[in-house]
Design a protein around this motif. Structure first.
Motif, short mmCIF file in Angstrom:
data_model
loop_
_atom_site.label_atom_id
_atom_site.label_comp_id
_atom_site.label_asym_id
_atom_site.label_seq_id
_atom_site.Cartn_x
_atom_site.Cartn_y
_atom_site.Cartn_z
N ALA A 92 0.82 -1.22 0.00
CA ALA A 92 0.00 0.00 0.00
C ALA A 92 0.85 1.26 0.00
O ALA A 92 0.31 2.37 -0.05
N GLY A 93 2.17 1.11 0.06
CA GLY A 93 3.06 2.28 0.05
C GLY A 93 3.16 2.97 1.39
O GLY A 93 3.59 4.13 1.45
N ILE A 94 2.79 2.27 2.45
CA ILE A 94 2.81 2.86 3.78
C ILE A 94 4.12 2.49 4.47
O ILE A 94 4.55 1.34 4.45
N ARG A 95 4.75 3.47 5.09
CA ARG A 95 5.98 3.24 5.82
C ARG A 95 5.68 2.76 7.24
O ARG A 95 4.59 2.99 7.76
N VAL A 96 6.66 2.10 7.84
CA VAL A 96 6.43 1.39 9.11
C VAL A 96 7.47 1.81 10.14
O VAL A 96 8.67 1.81 9.87
N GLY A 97 6.98 2.16 11.34
CA GLY A 97 7.84 2.37 12.49
C GLY A 97 7.53 1.33 13.55
O GLY A 97 6.38 0.89 13.67
N ILE A 98 8.54 0.91 14.30
CA ILE A 98 8.37 -0.17 15.27
C ILE A 98 8.98 0.22 16.60
O ILE A 98 10.11 0.72 16.67
N SER A 99 8.25 -0.06 17.69
CA SER A 99 8.74 0.19 19.04
C SER A 99 9.70 -0.92 19.47
O SER A 99 9.48 -2.10 19.17
N THR A 100 10.74 -0.53 20.21
CA THR A 100 11.67 -1.50 20.77
C THR A 100 12.04 -1.10 22.19
O THR A 100 12.03 0.09 22.53
N HIS A 101 12.38 -2.11 22.98
CA HIS A 101 12.74 -1.86 24.38
C HIS A 101 13.97 -2.64 24.82
O HIS A 101 14.58 -2.30 25.82
N ASP A 102 14.31 -3.72 24.11
CA ASP A 102 15.49 -4.50 24.45
C ASP A 102 16.09 -5.08 23.18
O ASP A 102 15.56 -4.89 22.08
N HIS A 103 17.21 -5.81 23.33
CA HIS A 103 17.92 -6.28 22.15
C HIS A 103 17.11 -7.28 21.34
O HIS A 103 17.16 -7.28 20.11
N ALA A 104 16.37 -8.14 22.02
CA ALA A 104 15.56 -9.11 21.28
C ALA A 104 14.50 -8.42 20.44
O ALA A 104 14.26 -8.80 19.28
N GLU A 105 13.87 -7.42 21.01
CA GLU A 105 12.87 -6.67 20.26
C GLU A 105 13.51 -5.90 19.12
O GLU A 105 12.92 -5.79 18.03
N LEU A 106 14.69 -5.37 19.34
CA LEU A 106 15.37 -4.65 18.26
C LEU A 106 15.71 -5.61 17.12
O LEU A 106 15.48 -5.28 15.95
N ASP A 107 16.22 -6.79 17.44
CA ASP A 107 16.54 -7.75 16.39
C ASP A 107 15.29 -8.12 15.60
O ASP A 107 15.33 -8.22 14.36
N ARG A 108 14.20 -8.33 16.30
CA ARG A 108 12.95 -8.66 15.62
C ARG A 108 12.49 -7.51 14.73
O ARG A 108 12.10 -7.71 13.58
N ALA A 109 12.55 -6.30 15.26
CA ALA A 109 12.12 -5.14 14.49
C ALA A 109 12.96 -4.98 13.23
O ALA A 109 12.43 -4.72 12.13
N LEU A 110 14.26 -5.15 13.35
CA LEU A 110 15.14 -4.96 12.19
C LEU A 110 14.87 -6.00 11.11
O LEU A 110 15.11 -5.73 9.92
N SER A 111 14.36 -7.16 11.49
CA SER A 111 14.06 -8.19 10.50
C SER A 111 12.94 -7.78 9.55
O SER A 111 12.78 -8.36 8.48
N PHE A 112 12.18 -6.75 9.95
CA PHE A 112 11.09 -6.25 9.11
C PHE A 112 11.50 -5.04 8.27
O PHE A 112 10.66 -4.45 7.59
N ALA A 113 12.77 -4.68 8.32
CA ALA A 113 13.28 -3.53 7.55
C ALA A 113 12.42 -2.29 7.78
O ALA A 113 11.86 -1.72 6.84
N PRO A 114 12.31 -1.82 9.03
CA PRO A 114 11.42 -0.69 9.33
C PRO A 114 11.97 0.62 8.79
O PRO A 114 13.16 0.76 8.51
N ASP A 115 11.07 1.58 8.68
CA ASP A 115 11.44 2.92 8.23
C ASP A 115 11.91 3.80 9.38
O ASP A 115 12.53 4.83 9.17
N TYR A 116 11.57 3.42 10.60
CA TYR A 116 12.18 4.01 11.78
C TYR A 116 12.07 3.03 12.94
O TYR A 116 11.24 2.12 12.94
#
Length: 204
Positions: A92-116
């Motif tokens: 749909a052309g929508i950019r994605v931001g993801i919340s993170t709080h620890d390293h596991a969440e950051l690794d998961r978020a990065l796997s989705f190639a977020p825009d922020y």
């Protein structure tokens, strides 16, 4: 990708006629406990107000509605990632931001190639209870080293003075909720924030 450095979050589009004329160019609507009809009306109004002001709208959680309404961004928490259809959001052309709080969440978020990537709470927050009491500025710097060119958004317990410290630690953007919405003069506080963001140095 360059984002505006100031990122307020509001629970209703009623704030936008107050904030957008002051120069706010990136804003999130975090609408809770709405009927589907009210939610759609709220997000439609926010979308149209932002479009008229040349601002970008971030929809918290409600990715289906964001797709239907052609919004700019969806912000997803970790629990939202369990159900969100990321390929559909991207199509749909929508950019994605993801919340993170620890390293596991950051690794998961990065796997989705977020825009922020958002990190919080940098300082203790009264907004909601969470097991992460205070990330601190060292974590801001660490996160920025780990994510590189992806914009880093710092949130939690922010004031203009703390925002300047977050920028110095490596944040690209500072997100603010109660420092504005609970302020006796929200418009003046927004002006203070915009001044801080305009003078903050970009992360190295």
């Amino acid at each position: 990708m360059t984002l505006p450095r100031f990122y307020p979050i509001f629970d209703t589009a009623d704030w936008l006629p107050r904030a957008l004329p002051l120069g706010v160019k990136l804003v999130q609507i975090r609408a809770k406990d709405r009927t589907p009809e009210d939610l759609r009306l709220e997000l439609t109004r926010a979308r149209d107000l932002c479009a008229a002001a040349g601002a970008q709208l971030v929809v918290n959680d409600y990715w289906r509605e964001a797709i239907d309404l052609g919004c700019d961004y969806v912000h997803l928490g970790q629990e939202d990632l369990d159900e969100a259809d990321l390929p559909a959001i991207r199509r749909a052309g929508i950019r994605v931001g993801i919340s993170t709080h620890d390293h596991a969440e950051l690794d998961r978020a990065l796997s989705f190639a977020p825009d922020y990537i958002a990190l919080g709470p940098v300082w203790p927050t009264i907004l909601k209870k969470m097991k992460w009491e205070q990330q601190g500025l060292d974590r801001v710097s660490e996160w920025k080293r780990l994510i590189g060119d992806i914009p880093l958004i710092a949130i939690g317990g922010m004031t203009p003075e703390r925002g300047a410290q977050a920028f110095a630690a490596g944040a690209d953007v500072v997100s603010v909720v109660t420092d504005i919405t609970l302020n006796a003069d929200p418009e003046a506080r927004i002006r203070d924030w915009l001044a801080v963001c305009a003078t903050a140095k970009a992360p190295a």
